[in-house]
Write an enzyme that holds these catalytic residues in place. Structure first.
Site, PDB file in Angstrom:
ATOM      1  N   ARG A 204      -4.174   7.939   5.800  1.00 22.96           N
ATOM      2  CA  ARG A 204      -3.070   7.669   6.722  1.00 22.96           C
ATOM      3  C   ARG A 204      -1.748   7.675   5.951  1.00 22.96           C
ATOM      4  O   ARG A 204      -1.472   6.776   5.159  1.00 22.96           O
ATOM      5  CB  ARG A 204      -3.246   6.323   7.421  1.00 22.96           C
TER       6      ARG A 204
ATOM      7  N   ASP B  29      -2.036  -7.314   8.399  1.00 17.18           N
ATOM      8  CA  ASP B  29      -1.249  -6.256   7.780  1.00 17.18           C
ATOM      9  C   ASP B  29       0.120  -6.230   8.435  1.00 17.18           C
ATOM     10  O   ASP B  29       0.502  -7.165   9.144  1.00 17.18           O
ATOM     11  CB  ASP B  29      -1.971  -4.910   7.836  1.00 17.18           C
TER      12      ASP B  29
END
Length: 509
Positions: free
Chosen positions: A166, A443
Site C-alpha cells: 500500500r 493506526d
C-alpha cells in the site's frame, strides 16, 4: 551507507540505511522523475477538486451517485482477469514494513499480506527507505532478522502469504525527494521505487506487482492511477494489466462511485475493500460539519448498523456484479496477554465480526495480528475460495448510505478519544505507525476519528448522555487530566500540543 543521489533533475536526501543504494538507484529515481513530470500537475488539480467539493459539502450538499455516470452503473461489464495467486484472499493481514513484522506476517498463515507505507507507517525517511530495502530483500530471497534483545532469528517460511503493497494516498507528499525543485508525491515515490525494484522479480516468482490503493475520493483519481499503471507497464514492456490493485473504499465520496472506480481501473483492478476506520473519519470530515450530523461514541459505530452496514452490502453487490472481490475490513482487536477472560472476549468479537462479513458476502477479510489469523480463517473456511457468485438480497440506496448511527456521547468516550489520539500521535512522532493501545491495534485512521470527533462535539457543544454540553471548559479539564496521566510517554508534550490545537481550531484541519 550514503544514498546521496542527484540524478539529472531529481534529488533524494541521503539515507544511512544499508542497501539504500539498491533501491534508490539512478534508474528507479529517473522513473520516479518521469512519473512526477507526467502526472503530478494532474494530481494537484484533483486535490484542488477535493477542496472545491468540500465547500459544497459545507454549504449543505450531501454525496450522491453521479448522474453523468448512470450509463456506467447501468451497463454490463466486468473487470480484467485475476491472477491465480489472488483467487483466494480469505484472510489478509496488514502491518508496517519493518523486517520482523514483514516476516511474521508472511509466515502467519494468511493468504495475503499488505505491507503498509501509509496508515501503519510514520513517514520517517530512513523508515520508508528501510521498508523498500526489506521488500527488495524479500524478492531476492535474503530477508531475515535477528532480534537484538532476544537474539531470536526470523526467516521467511516455505509458504509465505502473497505480498501486496500500500503506497501513501494522493494527498501526501514525500518531502525528501524533489524533481526540478518540486516535492514529489508520496504515492508516486512508494509506487515507483517498489515497482521498479521488484516488478520483474515478483513475476519471476509466479506472483506480480500487487498494490492496495488508499484514500481516493473519485473516479478521476482512479483514472489517474490507471494511467500511471499503463505508463509503468509500458516502461518495463509488461503486458497491459500486469499490475493488479485493490482499492480501499475508505472515503465517503468514493462510496458513491464504486462502479466508476472499478470501471476506470478495470484493466488492473481485482477488488474493493471496506476501509471502515477511515470511512468513519471521512464521514465526519466531509459531512460532519453541521449540528444535525453529530456522531455517538466511536465504539457505538459498528459495521452491523446504519451507514457502515449499508456501505458493506453495497460494496459486495457492486464488486460481484463486476467480477471483482469484495474484501472485508480490519478487525483491530489484538490478543490480550495475561488475561484469559479478556482474551477470549476479544477473540469472540473478532469471530462475530467475520461471521457478519461472510454473511454479507465478502470474499475475504483483514486482521492486524498473526494470532487472529486462525480465528478469521476458521470463519472464512466455509467459503472456498471466494463468494463471487453471492449477491445481497437488498442493495442499500442513497438514504441508507447516509444514515447516521444512533447512540450516546459519553464522558468515557471523550476521554478515550483524548487518550488514544494523543498517545498514537506521540508514537507517530517517534517513528511508529502501528501502535497497540488498550487491546486494539491503532493506526492513523483511528487517531483521525478521535480528533475529528472531538472537534465536532466541541464545535456544536454536543449534549452528553448525562445532560451536560461538551463545552470548551469541559474539554480543557478532561484533556489536561488525561494528558497529565501520560507524562512519562515519549513525545507526549508535542503530541498533546498538536492534538489540542487541531481540536480547538475554528476549522476542521
Amino acid at each position: 551507507m550514503s544514498a546521496v543521489l542527484d540524478v539529472k533533475r531529481i534529488i533524494a536526501e541521503p539515507s544511512k540505511v544499508p542497501g539504500a543504494d539498491e533501491v534508490l538507484t539512478e534508474a528507479a529515481l529517473d522513473f520516479l522523475a518521469e512519473l512526477h513530470e507526467r502526472f503530478d500537475s494532474r494530481r494537484r488539480d484533483l486535490l484542488q477538486s477535493r477542496e472545491e467539493r468540500q465547500h459544497r459539502f459545507d454549504a449543505g450538499e450531501l454525496p450522491d451517485f453521479p448522474k453523468e455516470t448512470l450509463e456506467i452503473r447501468a451497463s454490463d461489464w466486468t473487470v480484467g482477469s485475476i491472477p491465480n495467486d489472488l483467487l483466494d484472499r480469505r484472510v489478509e493481514i496488514t502491518g508496517p514494513t519493518n523486517a520482523k513484522m514483514l516476516i511474521n506476517a508472511l509466515n502467519s498463515g494468511a493468504q495475503a499480506f499488505m505491507a503498509d507505507f501509509e496508515d501503519a507507517t510514520s513517514p520517517v525517511w530512513d523508515e520508508l527507505v528501510q521498508g523498500q530495502v526489506n521488500l527488495r530483500d524479500y524478492w531476492a530471497d535474503r530477508l531475515d532478522y535477528v532480534d537484538p534483545e532476544t537474539l531470536k532469528q526470523y526467516k521467511v517460511g516455505e509458504h509465505p502469504a502473497v505480498l501486496m503493497v500500500r503506497p501513501r494516498g494522493w494527498h501526501l507528499p514525500e518531502d525528501h525527494v524533489t524533481v526540478n525543485g518540486e516535492v514529489v508525491s508520496g504515492s508516486l515515490f512508494d509506487f515507483a521505487i517498489y515497482f521498479w525494484s521488484n516488478a520483474r522479480a515478483s513475476l519471476g516468482k509466479g506472483s506480480g506487482p500487487y498494490f492496495y490503493l488508499p484514500k481516493m475520493e473519485s473516479r478521476h483519481e482512479a483514472a489517474l492511477w490507471s494511467d500511471v499503471f499503463a505508463f509503468a507497464e509500458g516502461k518495463l514492456r509488461l503486458e497491459r494489466g500486469t499490475i493488479k490493485a485493490t482499492v480501499l473504499i475508505e472515503t465517503l465520496p468514493a462510496a458513491f462511485e464504486m462502479d466508476e472506480i472499478l470501471y476506470a481501473l478495470k484493466e488492473n483492478i481485482v477488488g474493493l475493500n471496506c476501509g471502515r476506520w477511515d470511512y468513519i473519519f471521512s464521514s465526519i470530515k466531509r459531512c460532519g460539519r453541521s449540528a444535525d450530523r453529530l456522531t455517538p461514541d466511536r465504539g457505538q459505530m459498528t459495521m452491523d448498523k446504519a451507514f457502515l452496514a449499508a456501505y458493506s452490502l453495497r460494496l459486495v453487490s457492486t464488486c460481484h456484479r463486476r467480477g471483482a472481490f469484495a474484501m472485508g475490513g480490519m478487525s483491530a482487536f489484538i490478543p490480550v496477554k495475561g488475561d484469559e477472560a479478556a482474551n477470549a472476549g476479544a477473540l469472540e468479537k473478532v469471530r462475530a465480526d467475520k461471521l457478519r462479513e461472510v454473511g454479507n458476502g465478502h470474499d475475504g477479510t483483514w486482521v492486524a495480528h498473526p494470532a487472529l489469523v486462525p480465528v478469521a480463517a476458521d470463519v472464512f473456511a466455509s467459503i472456498a475460495p471466494n463468494q463471487l457468485s453471492k449477491f445481497p438480497a437488498h442493495v442499500p440506496d442513497r438514504d441508507q448510505m447516509l444514515e447516521l448511527h444512533e447512540g450516546v456521547r459519553t464522558e468515557a468516550g471523550a476521554r478515550e478519544n483524548i487518550r488514544v489520539g494523543v498517545q498514537y500521535l506521540a508514537a507517530w512522532l517517534g517513528g511508529k505507525g502501528a501502535v497497540p493501545l488498550y487491546n486494539l491495534m491503532e493506526d492513523a485512521a483511528t487517531a483521525e476519528i478521535c480528533r475529528t470527533q472531538l472537534w465536532q462535539w466541541l464545535k456544536f457543544e454536543a449534549r452528553l448522555d448525562d445532560g451536560r454540553r461538551f463545552t470548551l471548559d469541559l474539554f480543557e479539564q478532561w484533556f489536561d487530566e488525561e494528558v497529565g496521566l501520560l507524562a512519562e510517554v515519549p513525545n507526549i508534550a508535542e503530541a498533546a500540543r498538536l492534538m489540542h490545537n487541531m481540536i480547538v481550531s475554528d476549522d476542521l484541519v
